[in-house]
Design an enzyme around this catalytic site. Structure first.
Site, PDB file in Angstrom:
ATOM      1  N   CYS A   1     -22.425 -19.064 -45.553  1.00 52.26           N
ATOM      2  CA  CYS A   1     -21.675 -17.866 -45.950  1.00 52.26           C
ATOM      3  C   CYS A   1     -21.885 -16.694 -44.998  1.00 52.26           C
ATOM      4  CB  CYS A   1     -22.079 -17.438 -47.360  1.00 52.26           C
ATOM      5  SG  CYS A   1     -21.689 -18.653 -48.629  1.00 52.26           S
TER       6      CYS A   1
ATOM      7  N   GLY B   1     -29.239 -15.447 -47.565  1.00 49.43           N
ATOM      8  CA  GLY B   1     -28.846 -16.548 -48.432  1.00 49.43           C
ATOM      9  C   GLY B   1     -28.331 -17.704 -47.607  1.00 49.43           C
ATOM     10  N   CYS B   2     -27.436 -18.458 -48.182  1.00 53.25           N
ATOM     11  CA  CYS B   2     -26.877 -19.636 -47.519  1.00 53.25           C
ATOM     12  C   CYS B   2     -26.266 -19.264 -46.172  1.00 53.25           C
ATOM     13  CB  CYS B   2     -25.810 -20.252 -48.429  1.00 53.25           C
ATOM     14  SG  CYS B   2     -24.913 -21.607 -47.678  1.00 53.25           S
ATOM     15  N   PHE B   3     -26.727 -19.903 -45.111  1.00 50.99           N
ATOM     16  CA  PHE B   3     -26.201 -19.538 -43.788  1.00 50.99           C
ATOM     17  C   PHE B   3     -24.737 -19.892 -43.625  1.00 50.99           C
ATOM     18  CE2 PHE B   3     -29.104 -23.185 -42.092  1.00 50.99           C
ATOM     19  CZ  PHE B   3     -28.287 -24.183 -42.601  1.00 50.99           C
TER      20      PHE B   3
ATOM     21  N   ASP C   1     -27.779 -19.249 -54.735  1.00 53.27           N
ATOM     22  CA  ASP C   1     -28.834 -19.871 -53.912  1.00 53.27           C
ATOM     23  C   ASP C   1     -30.159 -19.180 -54.196  1.00 53.27           C
ATOM     24  OD1 ASP C   1     -27.054 -21.658 -52.513  1.00 53.27           O
ATOM     25  OD2 ASP C   1     -26.304 -19.889 -51.476  1.00 53.27           O
TER      26      ASP C   1
END
Length: 176
Positions: A17, A13-15, A92
């Protein structure tokens, strides 16, 4: 005498995080946010978000295997993602947020596959584990403003975490 380091690449997912959980562990030399798995050299964030490059957001971790093992990194990885969601993570959505473990060697593949099998057999999830395990492809560091995002923008990073990821982690890993 030079210290031997290895690299691990995880998409979850969102890098933004995905940096903090690894960055704070002993034996981690660096955690770089970037793009991998696609067919365009040196993509920009905008190009990756367009869905036309085939890349996914990922983190490239340089670590000292004498302090932290690849197995430990894979275990941390599983606890950051929803391995049953193939097309995004939490808020995301889309191809650039899919969960993939990119392996750099046959040994990493063996560890990742065994770990995935253990997770599948654990009964922790009702749905199948769909996280892919693929050979590492060229990794392109993201723009500077994406690096160490949780340190530069702690409030925004915390808001990202609260977009479903933190609740999921608590429900799956801390309450079962």
């Amino acid at each position: 005498m030079s210290k031997k380091t290895e690299t691990a690449i995880f998409a979850g997912g969102c890098f933004w995080c995905m940096v903090k959980p690894f960055d704070q562990m002993p034996g981690i030399e660096s955690v770089v946010s970037g793009y991998t798995g696609g067919h365009v050299a040196n993509p920009t964030y905008e190009e990756v978000c367009s869905g036309k490059t085939g890349h996914t957001e990922a983190v490239k971790i340089t670590f000292d295997p004498e302090i932290i093992s690849y197995q430990q990194l894979v275990d941390i990885y599983w606890r950051q993602t929803d391995p049953t969601d193939a097309m995004g993570q939490f808020q995301d959505r889309g191809d650039s947020y899919r969960p993939i473990i990119f392996v750099n060697s046959p040994e990493q593949r063996k560890i990742a596959e065994a770990s995935k099998k253990t997770l599948e057999d654990s009964g922790k999830f009702d749905d199948p584990i769909v996280t892919k395990i693929e050979a590492a492809k060229p990794f392109y560091p993201a723009e500077d403003y994406h690096q160490d995002f949780y340190k530069k923008n702690p409030l925004r990073a915390e808001m990202e975490e609260m977009g479903g990821r933190e609740q999921f982690k608590q429900a799956i890993w801390e309450n079962k």
